[in-house]
Write a protein that holds these residues in place. Structure first.
Motif, PDB file in Angstrom:
ATOM      1  N   ARG A  29       0.982  -4.478  14.573  1.00 43.26           N
ATOM      2  CA  ARG A  29       2.362  -3.984  14.593  1.00 43.26           C
ATOM      3  C   ARG A  29       2.767  -3.345  13.268  1.00 43.26           C
ATOM      4  N   ALA A  30       1.785  -2.887  12.495  1.00 46.57           N
ATOM      5  CA  ALA A  30       2.068  -2.365  11.149  1.00 46.57           C
ATOM      6  C   ALA A  30       3.160  -1.289  11.111  1.00 46.57           C
ATOM      7  N   PRO A  31       3.142  -0.291  12.012  1.00 46.65           N
ATOM      8  CA  PRO A  31       4.177   0.749  11.905  1.00 46.65           C
ATOM      9  C   PRO A  31       5.593   0.176  12.019  1.00 46.65           C
ATOM     10  N   GLU A  32       5.784  -0.685  13.006  1.00 41.89           N
ATOM     11  CA  GLU A  32       7.097  -1.310  13.209  1.00 41.89           C
ATOM     12  C   GLU A  32       7.478  -2.188  12.004  1.00 41.89           C
ATOM     13  N   LEU A  33       6.520  -2.974  11.519  1.00 43.56           N
ATOM     14  CA  LEU A  33       6.802  -3.879  10.394  1.00 43.56           C
ATOM     15  C   LEU A  33       7.078  -3.100   9.106  1.00 43.56           C
ATOM     16  N   LEU A  34       6.386  -1.998   8.912  1.00 39.26           N
ATOM     17  CA  LEU A  34       6.627  -1.190   7.704  1.00 39.26           C
ATOM     18  C   LEU A  34       8.014  -0.545   7.759  1.00 39.26           C
ATOM     19  N   ASP A  35       8.437  -0.142   8.955  1.00 43.91           N
ATOM     20  CA  ASP A  35       9.804   0.406   9.090  1.00 43.91           C
ATOM     21  C   ASP A  35      10.825  -0.645   8.683  1.00 43.91           C
ATOM     22  N   ARG A  36      10.597  -1.892   9.143  1.00 44.98           N
ATOM     23  CA  ARG A  36      11.524  -2.981   8.816  1.00 44.98           C
ATOM     24  C   ARG A  36      11.505  -3.246   7.301  1.00 44.98           C
ATOM     25  N   PHE A  37      10.296  -3.254   6.730  1.00 42.12           N
ATOM     26  CA  PHE A  37      10.135  -3.451   5.287  1.00 42.12           C
ATOM     27  C   PHE A  37      10.923  -2.389   4.520  1.00 42.12           C
TER      28      PHE A  37
ATOM     29  N   GLU B  72      13.416  -0.520   5.516  1.00 41.64           N
ATOM     30  CA  GLU B  72      14.864  -0.684   5.728  1.00 41.64           C
ATOM     31  C   GLU B  72      15.435  -1.742   4.769  1.00 41.64           C
ATOM     32  N   LYS B  73      14.733  -2.865   4.639  1.00 40.86           N
ATOM     33  CA  LYS B  73      15.219  -3.960   3.784  1.00 40.86           C
ATOM     34  C   LYS B  73      15.198  -3.563   2.306  1.00 40.86           C
ATOM     35  N   VAL B  74      14.105  -2.938   1.872  1.00 38.20           N
ATOM     36  CA  VAL B  74      14.008  -2.544   0.452  1.00 38.20           C
ATOM     37  C   VAL B  74      15.092  -1.516   0.134  1.00 38.20           C
ATOM     38  N   THR B  75      15.279  -0.561   1.035  1.00 39.61           N
ATOM     39  CA  THR B  75      16.256   0.503   0.814  1.00 39.61           C
ATOM     40  C   THR B  75      17.672  -0.069   0.749  1.00 39.61           C
ATOM     41  N   ALA B  76      17.967  -1.024   1.617  1.00 39.55           N
ATOM     42  CA  ALA B  76      19.308  -1.627   1.641  1.00 39.55           C
ATOM     43  C   ALA B  76      19.635  -2.311   0.317  1.00 39.55           C
ATOM     44  N   ARG B  77      18.601  -2.720  -0.418  1.00 39.08           N
ATOM     45  CA  ARG B  77      18.839  -3.386  -1.707  1.00 39.08           C
ATOM     46  C   ARG B  77      18.723  -2.419  -2.878  1.00 39.08           C
TER      47      ARG B  77
ATOM     48  N   PHE C  18       0.843  -8.556  -0.696  1.00 44.43           N
ATOM     49  CA  PHE C  18       1.465  -8.587   0.632  1.00 44.43           C
ATOM     50  C   PHE C  18       2.811  -7.879   0.577  1.00 44.43           C
ATOM     51  N   LEU C  19       3.211  -7.275   1.706  1.00 44.29           N
ATOM     52  CA  LEU C  19       4.530  -6.683   1.870  1.00 44.29           C
ATOM     53  C   LEU C  19       5.184  -7.421   3.033  1.00 44.29           C
ATOM     54  N   VAL C  20       6.301  -8.108   2.766  1.00 41.06           N
ATOM     55  CA  VAL C  20       6.924  -8.916   3.824  1.00 41.06           C
ATOM     56  C   VAL C  20       8.028  -8.116   4.510  1.00 41.06           C
ATOM     57  N   ALA C  21       7.840  -7.875   5.810  1.00 41.71           N
ATOM     58  CA  ALA C  21       8.743  -7.001   6.562  1.00 41.71           C
ATOM     59  C   ALA C  21      10.153  -7.577   6.678  1.00 41.71           C
ATOM     60  N   ASP C  22      10.261  -8.855   7.030  1.00 40.55           N
ATOM     61  CA  ASP C  22      11.575  -9.447   7.312  1.00 40.55           C
ATOM     62  C   ASP C  22      12.538  -9.373   6.137  1.00 40.55           C
TER      63      ASP C  22
ATOM     64  N   LEU D 259       8.999  -9.912  -5.122  1.00 39.21           N
ATOM     65  CA  LEU D 259       9.902  -8.885  -5.640  1.00 39.21           C
ATOM     66  C   LEU D 259      10.544  -8.125  -4.484  1.00 39.21           C
ATOM     67  N   SER D 260      11.885  -8.114  -4.481  1.00 36.49           N
ATOM     68  CA  SER D 260      12.581  -7.573  -3.307  1.00 36.49           C
ATOM     69  C   SER D 260      13.568  -6.467  -3.644  1.00 36.49           C
ATOM     70  N   GLY D 261      13.420  -5.832  -4.801  1.00 34.12           N
ATOM     71  CA  GLY D 261      14.324  -4.726  -5.109  1.00 34.12           C
ATOM     72  C   GLY D 261      14.574  -4.645  -6.593  1.00 34.12           C
ATOM     73  N   PRO D 262      15.341  -3.605  -7.009  1.00 35.14           N
ATOM     74  CA  PRO D 262      15.655  -3.477  -8.435  1.00 35.14           C
ATOM     75  C   PRO D 262      16.557  -4.618  -8.878  1.00 35.14           C
TER      76      PRO D 262
END
Lengths: 467, 162
Positions: free
Chosen positions: A66-74, A76-81, A209-213, A275-278
């Motif tokens: 499910r990498a494509p879907e999980l990367l989209d979620r990842f 979205e979360k990084v961008t929101a922060r 690792f890159l955590v999608a959630d 690490l989850s954002g700046p």
């Protein structure tokens, strides 16, 4: 293609050179014994090791699936922060993205943590060409960089050098003779690199690792250079292959331990950064946080029948235990990824193109030590066999060789032709021993036994008849 | 569980101690730091400020300090791991640049496993950064010989209060 730095045509020369290096093979054999010992201790502490491998395999298989879907979620979360995710299809795309950030921010010195992707895209070369100063800060990687070499093991990049050979490299850096005591060498490096961290305007690290959630990059290390490179410079850039993705932080907590147990035999390394954002106001972390997710052939592999190789978490165990790797070391492979993982992955990433690693799957005795050692249960030796077939179909074997083996396969599939070939083999045995490929292969080191005049299948049927 | 945490931390080359109250914690840290230390600390952590760290030595920037005093969100008993999250007054460099890292946390913050600690941290707002610290900084890059004090602290100490 920078993933492969040594052409297949020079493979025999590289192997010959490596086999002549007895110090290298002594070091690698010791490292192999060390791993087998600590792995035995891990299995005593964790009697459920087989179940852990099954769980790790399930987690990774689902994430790669499910990498494509999980990367989209990842993303979205990084961008929101307030962070940024850049998808790089090719090495050029990834290099361009790093250079763009460096130019915009007026970066000169870059503190780099360990990342195999950086080797894969030949980032240091590109940065230097652009007039920047990338400095490797993992001790082993720094020595390899100073020596103008390449890492020879995923986890132990400078395992091919002895302590006195390392002291020679650092003596050139310091301009004074250097004792080969490891403590002194580490202390010198710590002091030399501390000023780089304080000066660097950009930090570049890998990501295990890159955590999608949660949009979290996870970085494992023992030295602390990853913490420094991700904390001190004003911008932190992460380079990671797209297959690094996991779904949940619970999966990540388990996989962090599984990776560490496999790699070094401990439950956790000295440091794991999540690490989850700046940084926010008042936090002294980086003001810019960019994750570059690199494809470079991975999507194609993900869509093929060989996708399980993307489950790999780069623990390095299969290299260390491999009887071939532990004789010749990483440089002989000519790929950024050596050992069994490299032998399977490299030609898949290069799509079995000539010269780019499709001879590597043949560097194996298929003993299965790699599969036994793999903490995520990748059937590496089966994949090596399938890679060989793919390589041959793509043209690694010449037309006459394929025709000969094809004829052999058809003949031995027929009992009548099989028996005829056994009789012919018995009669031509002495000639084959003296002149055939057998003579060349044995190289005078042993005598090829002659085929029996009474083949096994006939002896067996005689036995069944009670003779 | 607290004994297990201390045992695991010490097995990794760290130092751990359990003390009854703040004055005892302060005395233990003072003894560890020795006379006239240079230090930096988390001003955003109530347990750290309760030690009145400024009175224990000369306060300076993390890059100049000999010791850094931080709090910790959790301690993991199974591995002797300190879980640190960062923010205002809780700087990343405090427990990173100095040679000695001292973490102060209350006894009710010790949990059994890493999975439990991670679940607790991520049940709320996702922290911008979290570090799991297990023992001192080390490298085995030279002939697989473990040398302590690579880039991070050479010494890690945990003070558990309560």
């Amino acid at each position: 293609m920078s993933l492969v730095y040594g052409d297949d045509s020079a493979l025999d020369d590289r192997l010959e050179k490596a086999l002549g290096d007895t110090r290298l093979s002594t070091t690698l054999q010791a490292s192999r014994r060390h791993l087998l010992n600590f792995r035995a201790a891990v299995e005593v502490r964790h009697p459920d090791w087989a179940a852990r491998v099954d769980r790790a395999r399930a987690i990774r298989t689902s994430a790669v699936e499910r990498a494509p879907e999980l990367l989209d979620r990842f993303e979205e979360k990084v961008t929101a922060r307030g962070g940024r995710v850049i998808r790089a299809a090719t090495p050029d795309d990834a290099v361009r993205a790093v250079l763009e950030i460096a130019r915009r921010r007026g970066v000169k010195v870059i503190a780099k943590g360990k990342t195999m992707i950086s080797e894969e895209i030949e980032l240091n070369h590109a940065l230097e060409t652009a007039g920047l100063t990338p400095v490797e800060t993992d001790l082993g990687e720094w020595i390899v960089q100073l020596a103008g070499e390449r890492p020879s093991h995923i986890l132990a990049p400078v395992i091919h050098r002895s302590r006195s050979q390392i002291a020679d490299v650092l003596a050139v850096h310091s301009g004074a003779p250097m004792d080969d005591d490891p403590v002194g060498l580490v202390t010198y490096s710590r002091e030399a690199l501390r000023s780089v961290f304080l000066e660097a305007e950009m930090g570049i690290t890998g990501g295990n690792f890159l955590v999608a959630d949660t949009g979290t990059v996870i970085l494992l290390e023992n030295e602390g250079n990853g913490r420094l490179a991700s904390s001190l410079p004003r911008v932190h850039v992460v380079l990671a292959g797209l297959e690094r993705v996991l779904e949940t932080t619970a999966d990540a907590a388990f996989m962090v331990e599984q990776l560490t147990l496999a790699a070094v035999g401990r439950e956790l390394p000295a440091y794991v950064s999540w690490l989850s954002g700046p940084a926010t106001d008042g936090d002294d972390g980086p003001e810019e946080f960019v994750v570059i997710v690199v494809d470079n052939g991975r999507s194609r592999v993900r869509e093929s029948d060989e996708r399980e190789i993307l489950n790999c978490i780069r623990c390095g165990s299969c290299l260390t235990v491999c009887p071939v790797y532990s004789k010749v070391g990483g440089h002989a492979y000519g790929s950024v990824y050596g050992g069994p993982i490299g032998a399977v992955l490299t030609p898949l990433l290069t799509d079995m193109q000539p010269g780019l690693g499709r001879k590597l799957p043949f560097l194996s005795s298929l003993c299965g030590a790699c599969t036994d050692a793999c903490p995520v249960g990748i059937p590496l030796h089966d994949m090596l066999v399938r890679d060989r077939a793919l390589a041959n179909r793509a043209g690694a074997a010449g037309r006459s060789e394929r025709a000969a083996w094809g004829a052999w396969a058809r003949a031995w599939a027929s009992p009548r032709l099989y028996r005829a070939s056994a009789r012919a083999g018995a009669r031509s045995g002495p000639f084959a021993r003296a002149f055939g490929p057998g003579a060349k292969w044995l190289d005078g080191r042993a005598t090829l036994p002659l085929p029996s005049s009474k083949p096994f299948h006939r002896r067996w049927s005689d036995l069944e008849k009670g003779e | 569980m607290i004994d297990a945490f201390i045992a695991a931390l010490e097995a990794d080359g760290g130092t751990g101690v359990r003390v009854a109250d703040i004055p005892a914690a302060r005395a233990w840290v003072a003894e560890l730091l020795g006379p006239d230390p240079t230090l930096c600390f988390w001003s955003g952590d109530p347990l750290v400020t309760a030690l009145d760290p400024a009175s224990l030595g000369s306060v300076t920037e993390p890059a100049e300090a000999g010791a850094g005093i931080t709090g910790a969100d959790y301690g993991v008993a199974a591995t002797g791991t300190l879980v640190l999250t960062y923010g205002t007054g809780r700087w990343r460099t405090t427990g990173l640049l100095p040679d000695v890292h001292v973490a102060v946390l209350s006894a009710d913050k010790i949990v059994a496993t890493l999975e439990e600690a991670v679940a607790k941290v991520y049940s709320g707002e996702v922290p911008r950064a979290m570090t799991l610290v297990t023992g001192a900084s080390a490298t085995s890059d030279i002939e697989k010989i473990r040398v302590v004090g690579a880039h991070g602290p050479r010494q890690v100490a945990a003070v558990i209060v309560g």
